[in-house]
Design an enzyme around this catalytic site. Sequence first.
Site, mmCIF file in Angstrom:
data_model
loop_
_atom_site.group_PDB
_atom_site.id
_atom_site.type_symbol
_atom_site.label_atom_id
_atom_site.label_comp_id
_atom_site.label_asym_id
_atom_site.label_seq_id
_atom_site.Cartn_x
_atom_site.Cartn_y
_atom_site.Cartn_z
ATOM 1 N N GLY A 44 0.825 -1.209 0.000
ATOM 2 C CA GLY A 44 0.000 0.000 0.000
ATOM 3 C C GLY A 44 0.849 1.244 0.000
ATOM 4 N N ASP B 78 -7.903 11.098 12.697
ATOM 5 C CA ASP B 78 -7.843 10.827 11.251
ATOM 6 C C ASP B 78 -8.571 9.523 10.947
ATOM 7 O OD1 ASP B 78 -7.291 11.278 8.608
ATOM 8 O OD2 ASP B 78 -5.214 10.579 8.693
#
Length: 511
Positions: free
Chosen positions: A217, A338
């Site tokens: 990723g 977040d």
Amino acid sequence: MENGIHRTMTLGPPRRSLLMLLLASGLARGDPVKPPRGPLVTCTCENPHCKGSTCQGAWCTVVLVREEGRHPQEHRGCGNLHEELCWGRPTEFVSHYCCYSPLCNHNVSLELTATPTPEQPQEVGQLPLILGPVLALLVLVVLGALGLWHVRRKQEKQLGRHSEAGESRLIPKPSEQGDSMLGDLLNSDCTTGSGSGLPFLVQRTVARQVALVECVGKGRYGEVWRGLWHGESVAVKIFSSRDEQSWFRETEIYNTVLLRHDNILGFIASDMTSRNSSTQLWLITHYHEHGSLYDFLQRHTLEPQLALRLAVSAACGLAHLHVEIFGTQGKPAIAHRDLKSRNVLVKSNLQCCIADLGLAVMHSQGSDYLDIGNNPRVGTKRYMAPEVLDEQIRTDCFESYKWTDIWAFGLVLWEITRRTIVNGIVEDYRPPFYDMVPNDPSFEDMKKVVCVDQQTPTIPNRLAADPVLSGLAQMIRECWYPNPCARLTALRVKKTLQKLSSSVETPKVMH
Ligand code: ADP
Ligand code: MG
């Protein structure tokens, strides 16, 4: 020094932050050494991520990997980053090969070493002499703790582990929680004392033994790799230098706070590597092959039971973060700041865990402190609450941060509901506000939609047809009140979801 690379240190427990900063700033810094960039070369591609039989990269690669309990497998492909992998010596578990001419990786076969590579001598000689005895003492403490760990391990096995999200008997325990070396090490009392991590010398040793296998990723601020530690998969997050504050923060939180929970990403080690003149920051955690909830929702539609399982487990993680626990085994309250589906991972038992504490803030009522950190990074615009977008948030009040987490959590739940099948109907994956703002929305785009027009995502109508899912829909609306203090608390969200999920049966994944 090993192949021009040496890892200098790991971050230690609590009050070591100053030492950490001193050592970090003492490291030579400069622009990362870039691999020579010639024209791209075409290579044979044979690995699960290939889009065809060839790929193009700065060089061609062959990686031979032996995972625990499996036969060795050869992956062929292209390399663009981390050329240092090419220079690593083969170990018992991984061997990397690189070459630079067209299709040069086609007919290459690799071998693994029969026995583990012996530990390289550490750079003790480079440290001030006074550190020698201190290190020796620490090693003794570590050895003592390892002894204790054997005893505790037996007790742990007798007691079993507690899972708040429940239902874990339905699904086999994931390998990372089974009889693995890592599992044993982490479930022991051999941790930093107050934090969730191993003693910092052990963290460094573990980190040095990790071999990077494949990049899984790329985030806004770095890359995530699958690595192998003694044949077991681990995730290695490599932070870009512009996001070093996130690495410091996440490392600090994991090392100072006891954060072991089934629904919070398990921390293994943190490491700072110095290679030539650049510094690499690593965070090593449990590896979850389903990837993020965002990835999972692209690939799968959900039966209501599975949707609730994902939701309730994520809520358990959030409630554990938010709560302050008093006493010696306690923890401060933590707000994430977040939250988004990319920062929630899906474990192999189909429970979620919350990741990425790089922006988190901590608060303790008991000792009356609010630790906001000093990360210049801000949350993800798409998930920002109205009070963040119109800059009305009270930044000196800890509760405000928890309320913004709840707003974002409501958006994550909404992403889950779109992928939930009711009466045979389901929608494609979409990010929140996909129909109201452009891709990569600006702060102003979001402010217009969320604050000026006071819009929220449309909750799928079909949820109303199901008594349980209509409860979920109502709960999501209560996470989105414009008035932050009117929103549900994480504890309320968790309890409501637990109640809703107790009225449905066994989950399964639909393709
Ligand atoms: P961002 O949050 O900006 O998307 P991250 O660096 O946190 O970036 O992660 C990037 C991606 O890497 C995630 O979306 C996920 O697909 C994958 N990933 C992150 N951590 C893990 C992990 N522990 N196990 C497996 N995959 C992971
Ligand atoms: Mg992330």
